[in-house]
Each structure stands twice: as structure tokens, then as C-alpha cells.
Scaffold this active site. Structure first.
Site, short mmCIF file in Angstrom:
data_model
loop_
_atom_site.label_atom_id
_atom_site.label_comp_id
_atom_site.label_asym_id
_atom_site.label_seq_id
_atom_site.Cartn_x
_atom_site.Cartn_y
_atom_site.Cartn_z
N LYS A 1 0.90 -1.16 0.00
CA LYS A 1 0.00 0.00 0.00
C LYS A 1 0.93 1.21 0.00
O LYS A 1 1.45 1.62 1.03
CB LYS A 1 -0.89 -0.03 1.24
CG LYS A 1 -2.24 0.66 1.09
CD LYS A 1 -2.19 2.11 0.73
CE LYS A 1 -1.89 2.99 1.93
NZ LYS A 1 -1.57 4.39 1.53
N GLU B 1 9.69 1.35 10.95
CA GLU B 1 10.70 2.39 10.74
C GLU B 1 9.98 3.73 10.78
O GLU B 1 9.22 4.06 9.86
CB GLU B 1 11.42 2.17 9.40
CG GLU B 1 12.21 0.87 9.40
CD GLU B 1 12.99 0.59 8.11
OE1 GLU B 1 13.64 -0.45 8.04
OE2 GLU B 1 12.94 1.42 7.19
N GLU C 1 9.05 16.46 15.34
CA GLU C 1 9.56 16.26 13.98
C GLU C 1 8.79 17.17 13.01
O GLU C 1 7.56 17.17 12.99
CB GLU C 1 9.36 14.80 13.55
CG GLU C 1 9.94 14.52 12.17
CD GLU C 1 9.57 13.13 11.63
OE1 GLU C 1 8.40 12.74 11.72
OE2 GLU C 1 10.47 12.45 11.12
P1 NAD Z 1 2.42 8.34 7.36
O1 NAD Z 1 2.59 7.56 8.61
O2 NAD Z 1 1.43 9.44 7.34
O3 NAD Z 1 1.99 7.39 6.15
C1 NAD Z 1 2.78 6.29 5.78
C2 NAD Z 1 1.88 5.25 5.15
O4 NAD Z 1 0.98 4.75 6.11
C3 NAD Z 1 1.04 5.78 4.00
O5 NAD Z 1 1.00 4.81 2.99
C4 NAD Z 1 -0.33 5.95 4.64
O6 NAD Z 1 -1.41 5.89 3.75
C5 NAD Z 1 -0.35 4.77 5.60
N1 NAD Z 1 -1.25 4.88 6.74
C6 NAD Z 1 -1.60 6.01 7.41
N2 NAD Z 1 -2.43 5.70 8.44
C7 NAD Z 1 -2.57 4.35 8.42
C8 NAD Z 1 -3.30 3.42 9.23
N3 NAD Z 1 -4.02 3.81 10.28
N4 NAD Z 1 -3.22 2.12 8.93
C9 NAD Z 1 -2.48 1.68 7.89
N5 NAD Z 1 -1.78 2.51 7.07
C10 NAD Z 1 -1.82 3.83 7.34
O7 NAD Z 1 3.87 8.84 6.96
P2 NAD Z 1 4.27 9.80 5.75
O8 NAD Z 1 3.72 11.15 6.06
O9 NAD Z 1 3.91 9.14 4.48
O10 NAD Z 1 5.87 9.82 5.85
C11 NAD Z 1 6.58 10.71 6.65
C12 NAD Z 1 6.93 10.07 7.97
O11 NAD Z 1 7.63 8.86 7.73
C13 NAD Z 1 7.88 10.90 8.82
O12 NAD Z 1 7.49 10.81 10.16
C14 NAD Z 1 9.23 10.22 8.63
O13 NAD Z 1 10.15 10.41 9.66
C15 NAD Z 1 8.82 8.80 8.53
N6 NAD Z 1 9.83 8.02 7.82
C16 NAD Z 1 10.59 7.15 8.54
C17 NAD Z 1 11.60 6.40 7.90
C18 NAD Z 1 12.50 5.45 8.64
O14 NAD Z 1 13.23 4.71 7.98
N7 NAD Z 1 12.49 5.43 9.96
C19 NAD Z 1 11.78 6.56 6.53
C20 NAD Z 1 10.97 7.46 5.84
C21 NAD Z 1 9.98 8.17 6.50
O1 6OD Z 2 18.65 3.88 3.09
C1 6OD Z 2 17.74 3.16 3.53
O2 6OD Z 2 17.76 1.93 3.42
C2 6OD Z 2 16.60 3.79 4.21
N1 6OD Z 2 15.69 2.94 4.73
C3 6OD Z 2 16.52 5.13 4.27
C4 6OD Z 2 15.48 5.83 4.91
C5 6OD Z 2 15.33 7.14 4.66
C6 6OD Z 2 14.26 7.87 5.25
O3 6OD Z 2 13.71 8.81 4.73
#
Ligand code: NAD
Ligand code: 6OD
Length: 486
Positions: free
Chosen positions: A178, A254, A390
């Protein structure tokens, strides 16, 4: 208008309920595609297809055949590199120069690296004595976990989705992805590549839609999903963990970060400025590993602030195809509103705005885009909102420190623990500080330098579990011990 459909059992299909949503280009706010929104029907079909595929040729395929197919997927992405590049940049607005070097090559590498890992990694074996003197041997067998739900975000859409799909398929699982509602296109394109590579039907499925009361929630709550791997916000991770608790399903989370950079007076200033410019502003600040809190030793504080300001002001905000542009817009108008509300809040809480703080003046045809200025603050108290929460935008706060102990304490003063950077030319200090910072990765004199064999993940509110190299195999397989009495 281009239409983006679900990819289920090897075919592109529309939603049975006829529901769709708009895919918007963040550089100008214009619609680029109509996307089908998945409901319970599509999720049920995708999960059934994924379950059935486990019993098909995929389930009995030997590891060499599987590895060869994954190599073909990687080659397929590379063969259509420009299409992936264009699609990713249209969905996100990020510069071609960035996506060409990071997003798309990593999309392909994620299949190759985990194909190699599964092929080359053995399992453990122990011999043991027994009272009758004959002894026993124990060895471990790996089996796929089954049907895996992959929920991915919008900031590095192809990279982060394939970072999960690559190892999941390498281990012999089947997946339902998804993708984020903001960035559906490259995941859909990957369906075409899977078919061309000869991946059997039902092994890779995609259902588009939103989170709550939509495809994301239906998928994570589905009883026939064996494990869930998620990248996104910490709050969403909490909801997904609750869903996974029903049926005691495994999860890999993550999540968000509030990452520190610690700059010591003995750093190489040129390298520290170049690295911090990237870690704060790359991808318009929308990298989970990006820096939002910078701590600088007092004796070089003024010089560092002035040089980072100059560096930020030297960035060119522009459209993806502009070769000189190094910063695009944020992903959406909604996210722009969120980031601008933090800019306003920082000023209200007494920040000195070193640079930025608003919306850049863009040409008329781009005014509908989600643009924001690269922004630097100083002078805030340690409990200020923009230091605790954040933001996920191109901004940071810079604060001075006096001792190594204070720098470590400040770096760890957060509920997150994803990534950090330390800038010093003193090798003993580098090891000492790296060992004491509570984050899943500590970069010394670098940022976002990735070896895919290493453990990747977050501490504290930044996640649960590690992926990368053998750690991905741990999540995507069940290990079984076989004990043979000799
Ligand atoms: P988000 O949590 O809003 O959405 C991520 C995904 O989850 C989307 O596909 C969304 O549709 C889905 N989703 C949302 N609510 C849901 C629910 N209740 N059940 C199932 N699926 C659901 O995140 P975003 O805004 O797309 O991305 C930004 C965030 O992601 C930031 O907080 C960032 O730090 C984090 N992020 C973390 C990593 C990591 O590796 N730790 C990497 C990239 C992004
Ligand atoms: O480099 C990667 O494998 C990884 N998971 C990066 C995540 C980046 C976050 O925005």
C-alpha cells in the site's frame, strides 16, 4: 488524464466501488493522474492472490531461480530508468539530480543486494554432547513468513518500498504493497516490471488508497496477513502495532526522527558545512534521517552559523528538470501548511530567524506549488516546539554547547533515536561519542552513506526492529531449529 490502477494477481484492475482520488504534482498543484482507491474488496482479492501464490510455483521455486528473477527485476528498473525517474519526480517534485543518484538506483539495488544476501548467507549449526555419548547436531532452516503487508511513505517512494519488497521476495514471501496516497506512480510501474521479469502472478500486489478507513487499515487488519512492515510516522506506527497485535503478527516499524548533528571545534569545517547542508535540506528536508537539531561547540558557533546560512542561501529552489536546482517543493500543500505552521511557531516562541522562514517567490506558473524556504533558527529554549517535534521540512535549529558531555546529553534529549551525525577529526572522540548517542545509526564525518548489509532502524520512538543484510532475513523468515540425535 492518466489512470493508476491496483495491481492484483498480475493484472491492473480498477476499484469495484468506483472510488478514485487525485494525484497532484507538488510543483504547481496540478493533477497528474487519477488513482483508484482500494476498498475491502481489493484488499481481500490481493491477500487471497498473495496466499495462493505461496502454494504455486513461487512456493516451490529453488533459491537460485528466485535470485535470478530478482536480478531481472533490478535490470527491469534500470532498463526503464528514465520512466521511473520522471514518475518519481512528478509525484514528489524532487530534483532529477537527486532521484537519479539516490531513489532510482537504490530501487534497483534493493533487489540485487537482498538476492545476494539470501543466496550467500548460511544458517547456524551446533554440535552437542548427549549423556549416551552419541551426541546431536542442531541446525536451522529458514522458511518464508508468508503474506507480508508493506505500507510505505511518500518521501523516498521507490527506495523505501523496494527496501521492504526486495528482501521479502528474496526470502520467498509474497507481498501486498500500500504505497502512500501522495506517490502511487512508481509502485504501479513496478507491477509492469514484475510481469516483464516473469515474477509469478500474485507474488507482488499493489492496492492504492489512504490509511484509516481505507486500504492501509483494511490491509493491516486483515487476518490472513502474516506480518506487517511499515515506514512512516510514529503515530501511524502505533496504530499499525495495535492492528498487528490481533493474531499476534510480527511487525517491523521504521518511524520518525528528530535527528541531531554534533559539530566539534576540531571538525573539518568545510566537510561539516557541506554534510550538514545535505542533511538538513536534501529532499526539501523530507528524509527521516535528516538533521533538525544542530549542536555546535561554542568557539566555532558564530562561524558555523554564518557559513551554514550562506550555504542555505546558495541553494537553488526549482523544478525537477532544472539542472541547477538542488531543492524542490514539499510533497503537498497539506504538508506545506504543516511546515509553515512550525515556521510561525518558531518565530512566536522567540527564535532568531537566521535565514528563510517563509515561502519563496516563485514564477506565476509555480505559485500553486508547495514551496518553502530553507530555514535556520538559533536562540530557542531546549523545550521549544520546533526542537521537540519532527517537522520533516528544510529547517534546523542551531545551539551552542561547551563540553562533550553536554553535547551527548543534548543529542539524546529527544523521544526519538533514528540517526545522528558527529563532526570531529579526533578519532578517539568519534568512537567515544558514537557509542553514547542513542540512535540506530551514527555517521561520523558523513551523512546518508549507506551499506545495505548493515543494521538499519531506530531506537526509542523511531521504531522497532532492524532491517538490512542478515537483519532483513531475520524479519522476513521464520527460523526453525532441527535437532538430530545421532
Ligand atoms: P504516514 O505515517 O502518514 O503514512 C505512511 C503510510 O501509512 C502511507 O501509505 C499511509 O497511507 C499509511 N497509513 C496512514 N495511516 C494508516 C493506518 N491507520 N493504517 C495503515 N496505514 C496507514 O507517513 P508519511 O507522512 O507518508 O511519511 C513521513 C513520515 O515517515 C515521517 O514521520 C518520517 O520520519 C517517517 N519516515 C521514517 C523512515 C524510517 O526509515 N524510519 C523513513 C521514511 C519516512
Ligand atoms: O537507506 C535506507 O535503506 C533507508 N531505509 C533510508 C530511509 C530514509 C528515510 O527517509
Amino acid at each position: 488524464m492518466k489512470e493508476i490502477k491496483h495491481f492484483i494477481n498480475g493484472e491492473f484492475v480498477g476499484s469495484s466501488n468506483g472510488k478514485t482520488f487525485e494525484n497532484i504534482n507538488p510543483i504547481n498543484g496540478k493533477q497528474i493522474a487519477t488513482v483508484h482507491e482500494g476498498g475491502m474488496d481489493e484488499v481481500n482479492q490481493a491477500v487471497s492472490s498473495a496466499r495462493a501464490a505461496l502454494q504455486s510455483e513461487w512456493g516451490s521455486m529453488d533459491v537460485n531461480e528466485r535470485v535470478n528473477l530478482l536480478y531481472k527485476v533490478a535490470d527491469g528498473i534500470n532498463a526503464r530508468f528514465d520512466e521511473f525517474l520522471e514518475a518519481e519526480c512528478a509525484d514528489t517534485g524532487k530534483p532529477y539530480s537527486l532521484a537519479r543518484h539516490i531513489d532510482i538506483p537504490r530501487g534497483a539495488a534493493n533487489f540485487k543486494v537482498f538476492a545476494d544476501t539470501i543466496k550467500n548467507e548460511g544458517t547456524e549449526l551446533f554440535t552437542m554432547p548427549t549423556p549416551d555419548g552419541t551426541g546431536a547436531i542442531n541446525y536451522a532452516l529458514r522458511a518464508p513468513k508468508g503474506v507480508i503487508a508493506v505500507i510505505s511513505p511518500w518521501n523516498l517512494p521507490l527506495l523505501l518500498m523496494t527496501w521492504k519488497v526486495g528482501p521479502a521476495l528474496a526470502c520467498g514471501n509474497t507481498v501486498i504493497v500500500k504505497p502512500s496516497e501522495e506517490t502511487p506512480t512508481t509502485t504501479a510501474l513496478l507491477g509492469e516490471v514484475m510481469n516483464d521479469a516473469g515474477i509469478p502472478k500474485g507474488v507482488f500486489n499493489v492496492v492504492h488508497g489512504f490509511g484509516p478507513d481505507s486500504a492501509g487499515a483494511y490491509l493491516t487488519q486483515h487476518a490472513d496477513v502474516d506480518a506487517i512492515t511499515f515506514t512512516g510516522e510514529t503515530l501511524t506506527g502505533t496504530a499499525i502495532m495495535q492492528a498487528a497485535a490481533v493474531g499476534v503478527r510480527d511487525i517491523s516499524l521504521e518511524l520518525g526522527g528528530k535527528n541531531p548533528a554534533v559539530v566539534f571545534a576540531d571538525c573539518d569545517m568545510d566537510k561539516a558545512i557541506e554534510g550538514t547542508t545535505r542533511s538538513v535540506f536534501a529532499n526539501c528536508g523530507q528524509v527521516c534521517l535528516g538533521t533538525e537539531r544542530v549542536f555546535v561547540e561554542r568557539s566555532i558557533f558564530d562561524e558555523f552559523v554564518e557559513r551554514l546560512k550562506q550555504s542555505a542561501e546558495g541553494l537553488k529552489v526549482g523544478v525537477p528538470e532544472d539542472k541547477d536546482s538542488n531543492m524542490g517543493p514539499l510533497v503537498s500543500k497539506t504538508h506545506q501548511e504543516k511546515v509553515l505552521s512550525y515556521y510561525k511557531n518558531a518565530a512566536e516562541e522567540g527564535a532568531t530567524v537566521v535565514t528563510g522562514g517563509g515561502v519563496p517567490d516563485m514564477p506565476e506558473d509555480l505559485k500553486g506549488g508547495a514551496w518553502v524556504e530553507p530555514t535556520i533558527w538559533t536562540g530557542l529554549a531546549d523545550d521549544a516546539t520546533v526542537i521537540r517535534e519532527e517537522i520533516f521540512g528544510p529547517c534546523c535549529h542551531i545551539r551552542p554547547f561547551d563540553t562533550e558531555e553536554e553535547a551527548i546529553q543534548l543529542a539524546n534529549d529527544t523521544e526519538y533515536g533514528l540517526a545522528s551525525s558527529v563532526w570531529t577529526e579526533n578519532i578517539s572522540r568519534a568512537h567515544r561519542v558514537a557509542a553514547q548517542i542513542d540512535s540506530g545509526i551514527v555517521w561520523v564525518n558523513s551523512w546518508f552513506l549507506r551499506d545495505l548489509r548493515t543494521p538499519f532502524g531506530g531506537m526509542k520512538g523511531s521504531g522497532i526492529g532492524r532491517e538490512g543484510g542478515v537483519h532483513s532475513l531475520e524479519f522476513y523468515t521464520e527460523l526453525k531449529n532441527v535437532c538430530i540425535k545421532l
